[in-house]
Motif scaffolding. Structure first.
Motif, mmCIF file in Angstrom:
data_model
loop_
_atom_site.group_PDB
_atom_site.id
_atom_site.type_symbol
_atom_site.label_atom_id
_atom_site.label_comp_id
_atom_site.label_asym_id
_atom_site.label_seq_id
_atom_site.Cartn_x
_atom_site.Cartn_y
_atom_site.Cartn_z
ATOM 1 N N LEU A 1 0.826 -1.209 0.000
ATOM 2 C CA LEU A 1 0.000 0.000 0.000
ATOM 3 C C LEU A 1 0.858 1.256 0.000
ATOM 4 N N PHE B 1 -3.838 5.635 -2.256
ATOM 5 C CA PHE B 1 -4.266 4.646 -1.269
ATOM 6 C C PHE B 1 -3.727 4.990 0.121
ATOM 7 N N GLU C 1 -3.744 3.620 4.043
ATOM 8 C CA GLU C 1 -4.006 2.445 4.874
ATOM 9 C C GLU C 1 -4.857 2.789 6.093
ATOM 10 N N ALA D 1 -7.918 -0.324 3.307
ATOM 11 C CA ALA D 1 -7.441 0.956 2.754
ATOM 12 C C ALA D 1 -8.467 1.479 1.755
#
Length: 397
Positions: free
Chosen positions: A342, A350, A352, A369
């Protein structure tokens, strides 16, 4: 107890996994493993009602048949025999011939054996399992579920190699892809989680285990996948190299390596094991990293970087993205590996959810996420390939 149970068999060259699956709930009523076939220490073990049992397999010639004979006897002992309506077999390679689950007859079995050139370790073993099961259960219908079938919807531009077209026409050399049953299952489960019809869903599914692959799914269909003509292509794996400059093969052979040495190294001595010099197991890599092992740290970085690169590239065949889905032993459990992937996808927005990432492990599904930029989520969905085999077998009944 359901009377729609399916005995699911996954026959390998030196092992045989089995389970009795309730085709309606997906529950495994019993599951087990026969291993070390061909060796004096061959055994079969199983788990039922939380209790484990183990026995030696002593038949001198055919451990596959002996294992299945023991399974048949076990079904009697556990009062499951009368509840089993079919036997479902996982077959690795269906070539271009098989695009869906099929009922096995002599012609299908012959075709599975004819495809052994494409999967020399897997298809002959799968055929052995089928023959043994047909001998043991002659009156039960038997079905073959193919790892390659889900990917048969790939467009020609995705499966065609940039080599002479004669090689495709003569030998069938093209991208086939594997882990299809897993990619199929988790995409359907993710669509339910998002409350969206699968026919309108776009996903990138990421199956990470000792074998690993990524799949781009457009409107519920596979349109590209990372494994190729064999399961050696694509991502770095436990002991497999993944994508590699083919010129390296020629280079090593000019140095005196035999073809057998080259492919033994690429299949069994590369990946996590090769880069780290420590282990092929992701848990061992993470533990060695914690102890300051530089090779393990490099293996972790190479693996997570390559996974992120594939995810990024698999946005190309999609018109939009609803979710990235992690599954498989590593994908479902390895918090730090998911987290690093991620991080590598940061440019795509993105972010998390650390608490969500910690919660979605050890059999728990969940969101870990989200990208506001793409309007896409990242999900963890535990795979259940045995359930797919059971369900599709019963559907064909």
């Amino acid at each position: 107890m359901s009377n729609k149970n399916v005995l699911v068999i996954n026959s390998g060259s030196s092992s045989l996994k089995f389970a009795v699956i309730d085709s309606e709930s997906g529950e495994a009523l019993v599951s087990g493993l026969g291993e070390c076939f061909g060796l004096p220490e061959a055994t079969i073990e199983w788990k039922f009602n939380g209790e484990k049992s183990k026995e030696a397999i002593t038949a001198p010639d055919n451990h596959h048949q002996e294992a299945i004979n023991r399974i048949v006897k076990l079904m009697d002992e556990l009062s499951l025999k009368e509840t089993i309506v079919a036997v479902g077999h996982r077959i690795v390679h269906g070539g271009e011939k098989f695009t869906s689950t099929v009922r096995i007859d002599d012609a299908v079995l012959t075709e599975i054996e004819n495809l052994s050139d494409l999967a020399p370790l897997h298809n002959p073993a799968g055929a052995k399992g089928i023959r043994a099961a047909m001998t043991a259960y002659p009156s039960l219908p038997q079905f073959a579920v193919f790892d390659t079938a889900f990917h048969q919807t790939m467009p020609q531009k995705a499966f065609t190699g940039a080599i002479s077209h004669e090689l495709y026409k003569e030998y069938g050399i093209r991208r086939y892809g594997f882990h299809g049953t897993s990619h199929y299952y988790v995409s359907r489960e993710a669509a339910k989680m998002l409350d969206k019809p699968i026919e309108e869903s776009n996903f990138i599914t990421v199956h990470l285990g000792n074998g690993a692959s990524v799949c781009a799914i457009s409107n519920g269909e596979s349109v590209d996948t990372s494994m190729g003509f064999t399961p050696l292509a694509g991502l770095m794996m436990g002991t497999r190299s993944g994508d590699l400059d083919p010129g390296i093969i020629e280079f090593l052979m000019k140095k005196g390596w035999t073809p057998e040495q080259v492919f033994e190294t690429l299949n069994k001595k590369s990946g996590f094991l090769g880069v780290s010099g420590v282990t092929s197991d992701a848990r061992g890599i993470l533990e060695a990293m914690d102890d300051g092992h530089e090779g393990a740290k490099l293996a972790f970085e190479v693996f997570t970087y390559r996974v992120a690169k594939y995810i990024g590239s698999y946005m190309i065949p999609l018109s939009s993205l609803d979710a990235i889905i992690f599954t498989g032993g590593i994908g479902e459990n390895a918090l730090d590996i998911r987290s690093e992937i991620l991080t590598n996808l940061g440019l795509l927005g993105f972010v998390e959810d650390r608490a969500g990432n910690e919660a979605a492990r050890f059999g728990a599904a969940g969101q870990i996420a989200e990208s506001k930029l793409l309007g896409a989520k990242v999900l963890v969905v535990p795979t259940n390939e045995e359930f797919v085999i059971a369900k599709q077998s019963v559907e064909l009944l």
